[in-house]
Design an enzyme around this catalytic site. Structure first.
Site, PDB file in Angstrom:
ATOM      1  N   CYS A   1       1.316  -1.080   0.224  1.00  0.00           N
ATOM      2  CA  CYS A   1      -0.173  -0.104   0.041  1.00  0.00           C
ATOM      3  C   CYS A   1       0.828   1.403   0.257  1.00  0.00           C
ATOM      4  O   CYS A   1       1.512   1.388  -1.199  1.00  0.00           O
ATOM      5  CB  CYS A   1      -0.860   0.410   1.054  1.00  0.00           C
ATOM      6  SG  CYS A   1      -1.984   1.308   1.070  1.00  0.00           S
TER       7      CYS A   1
ATOM      8  N   HIS B   1      -4.157  -4.387   0.648  1.00  0.00           N
ATOM      9  CA  HIS B   1      -3.385  -5.271   1.891  1.00  0.00           C
ATOM     10  C   HIS B   1      -2.967  -6.532   1.954  1.00  0.00           C
ATOM     11  O   HIS B   1      -4.030  -7.089   2.762  1.00  0.00           O
ATOM     12  CB  HIS B   1      -4.304  -4.385   2.844  1.00  0.00           C
ATOM     13  CG  HIS B   1      -3.874  -3.122   3.118  1.00  0.00           C
ATOM     14  ND1 HIS B   1      -2.727  -2.850   4.189  1.00  0.00           N
ATOM     15  CD2 HIS B   1      -3.977  -2.126   3.029  1.00  0.00           C
ATOM     16  CE1 HIS B   1      -2.696  -1.816   4.095  1.00  0.00           C
ATOM     17  NE2 HIS B   1      -3.299  -0.987   3.400  1.00  0.00           N
TER      18      HIS B   1
ATOM     19  N   GLU C   1      -1.559  -8.254   3.626  1.00  0.00           N
ATOM     20  CA  GLU C   1      -1.699  -8.691   5.565  1.00  0.00           C
ATOM     21  C   GLU C   1      -2.766  -8.772   6.298  1.00  0.00           C
ATOM     22  O   GLU C   1      -3.385 -10.293   7.173  1.00  0.00           O
ATOM     23  CB  GLU C   1      -0.594  -8.077   6.135  1.00  0.00           C
ATOM     24  CG  GLU C   1      -1.270  -6.611   7.057  1.00  0.00           C
ATOM     25  CD  GLU C   1      -1.426  -5.601   5.584  1.00  0.00           C
ATOM     26  OE1 GLU C   1      -1.945  -4.392   5.964  1.00  0.00           O
ATOM     27  OE2 GLU C   1      -1.206  -6.092   4.382  1.00  0.00           O
TER      28      GLU C   1
END
Length: 240
Positions: free
Chosen positions: A109, A211, A213
């Protein structure tokens, strides 16, 4: 006992009262699940490049916006959480890694935008101003959402994800405008926003605008971290 590779994770900027450095747990969890040890790297070091001697790979994490002056941009009312201390710290890390082909780099990001600016590129200050609202890249006021992206099949990213049409977790309002030197776009949203890049000279340097994660339940997103750790482990063993 095997020596696990160490993956550096750049932390968020100073925030709060008293101020703290922080990083969302998803980054730490993803690195551990991929078989490595995370090491959080906060900004403020006089010589950030020295930190890279401590790690086998690096993640430039998400977070607030980059100061527009860093890419000759204009102020915008939606720009938030600017930290020039963090900007300069991460620019130095990115540029140093690009001179170290044995250190893999994953930019997430904001991290992808840092990589682009560090290479001389620029940003769109606010995605809706340029691309409209056909694709929601975040929900008002600042909430995450999901949308599909199209990945170039002839890219390292596609080989890692094992798909060219992933559904991604999106939480951003800025995007790449002018590409930095040595970078090529490898994924796009349906509105044309660049969603991923890779460096053409460095053997393992990938940036994603989304994202991963936050999607550790999705096998294709976990593979990004597995690939990073595998590359770091190979290089680490070569130097141990």
């Amino acid at each position: 006992m095997p020596c696990l590779p160490i993956i550096g994770i750049s932390s968020y900027a100073r925030d709060g009262d008293p101020p703290v450095f922080s990083v969302p747990c998803g980054y730490v969890d993803a690195v551990r699940a991929a078989g490595a040890t995370p090491l959080v790297l906060p900004p403020g070091e006089a010589e950030p490049q020295r930190l890279l001697d401590l790690v086998d790979g690096l993640i430039l994490a998400g977070g607030g916006d980059i100061a527009p002056a860093a890419y000759d941009g204009e102020p915008h009312e939606t720009i938030y959480s600017v930290s020039e201390e963090r900007d300069q710290f991460e620019f130095t890390l990115a540029r140093t890694v690009l001179s170290r082909p044995d250190t893999p780099l994953l930019c997430i990001c904001r991290g992808m935008q840092v990589l682009n600016v560090a290479c001389g590129g620029s940003l769109h200050a606010h995605v809706p101003d340029r691309f409209g609202d056909r694709v929601a890249h975040r929900l008002a006021p600042r909430h995450r959402t999901h949308h599909p992206v199209r990945v170039d099949g002839d890219s390292r990213l596609a080989r890692l994800l094992v798909t060219t049409q992933p559904e991604v977790c999106s939480w951003h309002h800025q995007a790449i405008d002018r590409l930095g030197e040595g970078l090529r776009p490898i994924a796009w949203a349906d509105d044309g926003v660049i969603e991923a890049i890779e460096h053409t000279a460095h053997p393992w340097c990938i940036g994603v605008q989304w994202h991963p994660e936050m999607q550790l339940d999705a096998p294709e997103q976990r593979r990004l971290f597995v690939g990073l750790v595998a590359a770091a482990d190979r290089e680490g063993q070569a130097h141990r």
